[in-house]
Enzyme design. Structure first.
Site, mmCIF file in Angstrom:
data_model
loop_
_atom_site.group_PDB
_atom_site.id
_atom_site.type_symbol
_atom_site.label_atom_id
_atom_site.label_comp_id
_atom_site.label_asym_id
_atom_site.label_seq_id
_atom_site.Cartn_x
_atom_site.Cartn_y
_atom_site.Cartn_z
ATOM 1 N N ARG A 34 1.220 3.950 10.273
ATOM 2 C CA ARG A 34 0.515 2.739 9.875
ATOM 3 C C ARG A 34 -0.783 3.011 9.122
ATOM 4 N NH1 ARG A 34 -0.652 -1.896 14.262
ATOM 5 N NH2 ARG A 34 1.624 -1.815 14.324
ATOM 6 N N HIS A 80 10.180 -3.397 6.602
ATOM 7 C CA HIS A 80 8.893 -3.425 7.319
ATOM 8 C C HIS A 80 8.790 -4.701 8.162
ATOM 9 C CE1 HIS A 80 4.866 -1.680 7.735
ATOM 10 N NE2 HIS A 80 4.356 -2.902 7.655
ATOM 11 N N TYR A 125 2.392 -18.754 -4.719
ATOM 12 C CA TYR A 125 1.830 -19.133 -6.019
ATOM 13 C C TYR A 125 1.743 -17.951 -6.985
ATOM 14 C CZ TYR A 125 0.385 -23.339 -3.509
ATOM 15 O OH TYR A 125 0.376 -24.483 -2.780
#
Length: 760
Positions: A34, A80, A125
């Site tokens: 990570r 993931h 967006y």
């Protein structure tokens, strides 16, 4: 019976052992999967999966954009399984030109701003595709260069890491917080990193200073100055740890200060707020106005308008560098996962050497993969050539035999691979086989085969190939350095005195310890109103931007800025409200002046020394012990050593002895009892003989007058010379009738300076 069976199936272990192992497993997961990047491709797992998923979606540079939500959905659904916002934020960071030195994602829409990197639009967006730079990580992916692993549900495969053609770990850097460790790797310039890699390949024994000649320092996405000294940068690269400082770049336009570049990840809006707060607090009296003129063409343009053209711009900016985010430091901790799969903080040479090993292994795998394909194709071409030469017979076998494959293999001594290739050909392709084309392809592939084989067998040729590729990639993607390396002096903030106007004031101390300050030096303190039972003790003429020092009867000093003292329009304030002297100890003297001004400190027991005024400054309310007083003695009013020609001191005792001694015989001390001003015998004929007068003078030009009641004794140059001696001497006895001195004065021509008054 059931209970016994259940107990047999339960694994029992101490709680501390279980929690320790569970936390260790979690810590290793965070570190390896990570938070820390891999040295090979310089990416964390989430970043690697985003880039791979985008390449699988066909979102390479030059292709059409797709909604970011589509990419995030693929990343989460296939590789993931974590939070969508965390994944999207990692993607946004790789698209921000002000965050990444070489962005990996090309974004369209609102991807945040320099003032607020978190102000990006929602993933539904924005649109995105890979940047051209990402080709350095993906171009060799399908060429047998990396290992593959199953995804989280075992339905797909994903690359363990990407085959980076340049050390992305240095080019873009990274930050991350794991369990018990963190990483902070700054970004660098492609051209400089490539030059260092090439130098290390050519000179494996090169030292870190040799590498730093090619890679002088980090290169952030901003044009702000990097002011860390070269020696400190070298130490960072030698240890893998350190700190880097960046300073905003500014110019002057028509008298205004224009800031055109800010340190990395610094908000212009926050800096405006910091400067405005100082202006409101009246800590920047020399600044008249402040405005933000940043726009699309000028992403950073902060304008500071000085109050007048007499303002020292460099001093103002030095203050702002020291007190705002116009200058910032960045931690460097080059911690990463190495080729051995373990986290480690690496120095520059270790990092580059290990990455070059990774690159060497990648190129070797790529060449071997290509060599295997060429060998296989050559083998097939041999079979196709046999088929062309025996086409009629082959067609007859295929037509007549139920199982033509074994017959073809036996008849023409073909391998299974060659036979499959012949049988998979369509009839029209078989008929069109041409010997010339087959032999031409054979010739080209044979040449490539020999070249690949030579490179794989020669370490030198393999290194030369890597150098050639690094140069080509650096030429294609490099750009000039953005963060100039400049050595600057350390910025200093304004102290309180420099922000305050230098106005003349008179500090008045009363007998009961009340203090006030009147404007000007001409005022008469005797005309002021005092509390009942109180009266004037002493005054000090100084300036409002100077520190005022108060001495108490025990020899401790206390200091306070002159501009903070109450006005003389009232009766003032008790010093006990500002300081905490010992019970029953009053304040007796006031001093002020330049910090390096010298004073002659003495006790009436006959001890003294020279001290700088700045040594009297105290930071706490309890004051600072300066003059150690023998039991029963008092402080003689300190003498300011202002006039350079006053190189002697004259001391008179209650026994009627006068001694004139060069000041040079006194030591300079920050505190203490001092040394003897003159020799007072321990068994003096007069009980508790003490100093009654002390003054500074020039024996050649001054006239020393001793006052006894209404009479006085005048000593000129020859008389003074008779009393001049060493500090350790007793001095000379004054004439009869002048041995009970009340006060002394020093006269130079017609100017009279009253130095000290004491009762006998």
């Amino acid at each position: 019976m059931y209970t016994d069976l259940a107990s047999e199936e339960i694994e029992r272990q101490p709680l501390h052992q279980f929690t320790e192992q569970a936390y260790l497993d979690y810590a290793m997961y965070v570190i390896l999967d990570r938070a820390l990047p891999h040295i090979g491709d310089g990416l964390k797992p989430v970043q690697r999966r985003i880039i791979y998923a985008m390449s699988e979606l066909g979102l390479k540079a030059g292709n059409k954009y797709k909604k970011s939500a589509r990419t995030v959905g693929d990343v989460l659904g296939k590789f993931h399984p974590h939070g969508d916002m965390a994944c999207y934020e990692a993607m946004v960071l790789m698209a921000q030109t002000f965050s990444y030195r070489y962005p990996l994602v090309d974004g369209q829409g609102n991807w945040g701003s320099l003032d607020d990197p978190k102000s990006f639009a929602a993933m539904r967006y924005t649109e995105s595709r890979l940047a051209a730079y990402a080709n350095l990580l993906l171009s060799e992916l399908g060429q047998g260069t990396v290992d593959w692993q199953p995804n989280f549900d075992g339905t797909l495969e994903e690359p363990v890491r990407l085959p980076a053609r340049l050390p992305n770990i240095l080019l873009n850097g990274t930050t991350g917080i794991a369990v018990g460790m963190a990483t902070d790797i700054p970004p660098h310039n492609i051209g400089e990193v490539a030059a260092a890699c090439i130098h290390l390949l050519k000179h494996p024994n090169a030292s870190i200073p040799d590498l730093c000649a090619h890679l002088p320092g980090p290169d952030y996405p901003t044009s702000a100055e990097m002011i860390t000294p070269a020696a400190d940068l070298l130490k960072i690269y030698q240890t893998g740890n350190g700190s880097i400082r960046m300073r905003a770049h500014y110019t002057t336009e028509n008298g205004d200060i224009v800031i055109t570049a800010l340190p990395h990840q610094t908000s212009g809006a926050k800096i405006i707020t910091q400067i405005a707060a100082q202006m409101t607090a009246k800590k920047l009296p020399m600044v008249d106005d402040l405005r933000d003129e940043s726009d699309h063409e000028n992403p950073v343009r902060l304008v500071i308008e000085p109050r007048s053209n007499r303002v020292d711009v460099d001093n103002v900016m030095a203050h702002l560098f020291a007190t705002t985010d116009l200058e910032r430091s960045y931690r460097v901790n080059m911690n990463m996962i190495g080729l051995d799969g373990r986290p480690q903080v690496k120095n520059l040479k270790t990092l580059l050497s290990e990455w070059l090993d990774y690159r060497l292994q990648t190129v070797r795998c790529r060449l071997q993969y290509r060599l295997d394909k060429v060998t296989k194709r050559l083998h097939i071409l041999e079979g196709l050539l046999i088929a062309y030469l025996n086409i009629d017979e082959i067609i007859a076998i295929i037509r007549d035999e139920d199982k033509p494959k074994p017959v073809l293999m036996k008849t023409f001594d073909l391998s299974e691979v060659q036979t499959d290739a012949i049988l998979e050909l369509k009839l029209r392709q078989l008929a069109k086989l041409e010997e010339i084309k087959i032999r031409g392809e054979q010739k080209e592939l044979s040449k490539e085969h020999d070249t690949l084989d030579e490179i794989l067998k020669s370490e030198k040729k393999l290194n030369n190939l890597i150098i050639k590729e690094i140069k080509a990639d650096a030429k294609q993607y490099s750009d000039p350095r953005r963060s100039p390396l400049v050595e600057r002096e350390q910025a200093q903030a304004f102290d309180d005195s420099s922000l305050i106007s230098s106005d003349p004031i008179t500090v008045i101390l009363s007998a009961k310890g009340w203090v006030r300050a009147a404007k000007g030096h001409e005022m008469d303190p005797t005309t002021l109103n005092y509390k009942a039972g109180d009266e004037l003790a002493t005054i000090c003429r100084c300036r409002s931007n100077e520190q005022v020092v108060f001495l108490d009867a025990s020899g401790r000093s206390y200091s306070i800025p002159g501009h903070t003292l109450p006005s003389a329009r009232g009766q003032g304030e008790p010093l006990a409200g500002h300081f905490t002297p010992a019970d029953g100890v009053g304040f007796v003297h006031v001093l002020s002046g330049e910090p390096d001004q010298n004073y002659l400190f003495a006790s009436d027991a006959g001890y003294g020394f020279i001290v700088k005024l700045e040594d009297l400054y105290a930071k706490n309310k309890a004051g600072k012990a300066i003059l150690t007083l023998p039991k029963g003695s008092k402080i003689v009013p300190p003498l300011p050593m202002i006039a350079p020609d006053k190189k002697h001191y004259a001391v008179v005792t209650s026994a009627g002895y006068l001694s004139i001694v060069p000041v040079s015989q006194l030591p300079s001390l920050p505190k203490g009892k001092g040394v003897k001003l003159l020799n007072i015998p321990a068994k003096s004929k007069i009980e508790k003989e003490k100093v009654v007068a002390l003054t500074l003078l020039n024996p050649i030009t001054d006239i020393l007058t001793l006052h006894v009641g209404k009479r006085h004794l005048t000593l000129k140059e020859r008389d003074i010379e008779a009393y001049t001696g060493e500090r350790s001497r007793r001095g000379q006895k004054l004439p009869r009738g002048f041995q009970k001195v009340d006060w002394v004065e020093v006269i130079y021509q017609e100017a009279v300076e009253d130095i000290f008054t004491a009762s006998s």
